[in-house]
Design an enzyme around this catalytic site. Structure first.
Site, PDB file in Angstrom:
ATOM      1  CB  THR A   1      19.252  35.313  46.736  1.00 44.95           C
ATOM      2  OG1 THR A   1      19.207  36.499  47.537  1.00 44.95           O
ATOM      3  CG2 THR A   1      18.686  35.607  45.348  1.00 44.95           C
TER       4      THR A   1
ATOM      5  CB  CYS B   1      22.498  43.707  49.897  1.00 52.20           C
ATOM      6  SG  CYS B   1      22.429  42.250  48.843  1.00 52.20           S
TER       7      CYS B   1
ATOM      8  CG  ASP C   1      36.480  77.726  72.391  1.00 47.90           C
ATOM      9  OD1 ASP C   1      37.370  77.032  72.897  1.00 47.90           O
ATOM     10  OD2 ASP C   1      36.553  78.236  71.253  1.00 47.90           O
TER      11      ASP C   1
END
Length: 488
Positions: free
Chosen positions: A30, A34, A438
């Protein structure tokens, strides 16, 4: 991944959306390409061929599918988790560098020749920088056609095309529709607000918005950011002007409303918002790796898909990281708000309470040090940072080399491992940045039975690589993330 034909075929046959953006399927019969999750009946394996980018598909003579719209796939996670030449080039192309500066400008920013850039991009992506930028222009044009009522001539130049003829030819070639036919396919229910663009930002599921938007809202600088009516809003400093963005989490996308002073900034604004929200991440790969640790596994299973909240402006974040040293979130926001009021550029926000752009490094470099309400040592850290950001000695842009940038930041007065790593995580985008000092990370580690001393925790976290920045998000979540900052 596109070279693993068997794996690609399985992904297409199962319509696996996790692989959208990783590769594209081109159908030989085609001449259409896609995304892997295209809803149509999968073609026969012998009729499929696979490409690493939409640009490569277009160069090979394939047009975009009208059903799955592969040009709107999430970006490949490769470009945000790598620091090599190709990844840095792709981040710059997404940021509009080729459209503004051409391929020579792209090469100059990366420190390579145009020939080297061309060769490496073609080898990995099947297309050169011009083709990759062209594919991005086509997507920008489609967005403007479908979301605005602007004349086509204005759309052509806003999307970055040099002529209306090139715009028309590109749209027809990529989408097999004329610009007018694309506009006719727009949903009848579309609501067009003059000056405002409304679009959907796709992501790979799962996505947990709690830590992402919660962190951005908790650290929002008044005047520059706000949480309003379920949306995170902020001002944007962009190459051609400024903008305001509103981002709202939805189940299958992020709703994005953009108001731009110059439409040429659209692709840059989208790219920066996607980067801030970490929308191109591969959460399945991240969570699968972190689940291998029996301590982290329950945290991941409870709320999978956590992202790393990043930034739309790397220099801004570095300044805010310095302001946040040794103080609470509220104090850091107060310091930043004072800078914004005194040195930010004012703008109008009819829909909310945004008032300024965050000050540029050049504006902050001109500030008299004695006017800064902070300790002398922090003042020295601040002024040294903004001066080097302004003169280009330190570059935190998407093209920066992570290891070199870390070394330059560590050489600055007042910069310790915490400050460098938080900038690496949220500004540079290093997915493996880690914050063992931290307070929130150490407290969570202690509660979970993990080592809580920085050295021991770093050793344990070796098993989480290369996703330690995501492990930090899961650890913070156990402590409700008070975001109290430790020394630099």
């Amino acid at each position: 991944m596109h070279t693993d034909t068997e794996r690609c075929v399985r992904a297409v046959q199962s319509k696996d959306a996790r692989f959208d953006g990783w590769f594209f399927t081109a159908v030989l019969t085609t001449r259409i390409y896609c995304r892997p999750s295209c809803p149509v009946v999968p073609p026969k394996p012998q009729n499929m061929t696979f490409y690493p980018s939409a640009a490569a598909c277009q160069q090979a003579g394939f047009r975009a599918c009208k059903r799955c719209r592969p040009d709107t796939s999430p970006g490949s996670p490769e470009w945000n988790q790598r620091a090599d030449l190709v990844a840095r080039a792709m981040r710059l192309i997404a940021d509009g560098t080729v459209d503004r500066e051409g391929v020579p400008g792209l090469a100059a920013r990366l420190g390579y020749s145009t020939r080297q850039i061309e060769r490496q991009l073609r080898a990995e992506l099947g297309a050169g920088p011009l083709a990759l930028a062209r594919a991005q222009r086509a997507q920008t044009a489609r967005l403007l056609i479908e979301t605005t009522a602007l004349p086509m001539a204005e759309i052509a130049f806003a999307a970055g095309f040099s002529s209306i003829r090139t715009f028309n030819d590109t749209v027809r070639e990529v989408f097999a529709l004329s610009p007018s036919e694309l506009r006719d396919r727009r949903p009848r229910t579309a609501v067009l607000t003059p000056g405002t663009l409304t679009l959907r930002l796709p992501f790979r599921a799962p996505l947990n918005p709690d830590n992402l938007f919660g962190h951005l809202a908790a650290t929002a600088v008044p005047g520059v950011e706000e949480w309003r009516a379920g949306a995170y809003r902020r001002t944007l400093r962009l190459p051609y002007g400024h903008g305001i963005v509103s981002l709202t989490p939805c189940p299958d996308h992020i709703a994005c409303r953009l108001t731009l002073s110059d439409l040429r900034d659209l692709p840059v604004a989208i790219s920066r918002c996607r980067r801030m929200l970490d929308l191109d991440a591969d959460p399945v790969a991240v969570d699968d790796q972190l689940r291998t640790d029996p301590v982290l596994a329950p945290l991941v299973d409870k709320a999978p898909g956590r992202r790393v909240p990043r930034t739309v402006d790397e220099a801004e974040f570095a300044v805010r990281a310095v302001l946040g040293q040794q103080v609470s979130t509220a104090a850091a926001r107060t310091h930043a708000a004072r800078l914004v009021t005194a040195h930010g550029e004012p703008l109008d926000d009819p829909e909310g309470g945004l008032t300024h752009l965050f000050p540029s490094p050049e504006a902050l470099a001109a500030v008299h040090p004695e006017s800064l309400a902070m300790p002398r040592t922090r003042r020295t850290t601040f002024t040294t940072l903004v001066r080097q950001l302004a003169d280009g000695t330190i570059n935190l842009g998407v093209e920066s080399d992570w290891s070199q940038t870390r070394a330059r930041l560590l050489a600055l007065p007042g910069f310790g491992p915490w400050t460098v790593d938080v900038i690496a995580m949220r500004a540079l985008g290093d997915p493996d940045a880690f914050l063992p000092t931290d307070l929130g990370v150490r407290r969570a580690a202690r509660e979970l039975g993990l080592p809580s001393t920085p050295a021991a925790l770093t050793a344990r976290a070796a098993a989480w690589r290369p996703w330690r920045a995501y492990a930090v998000q899961y650890l913070w979540a156990t402590d409700n993330h008070p975001i109290n900052f430790l020394p630099a």
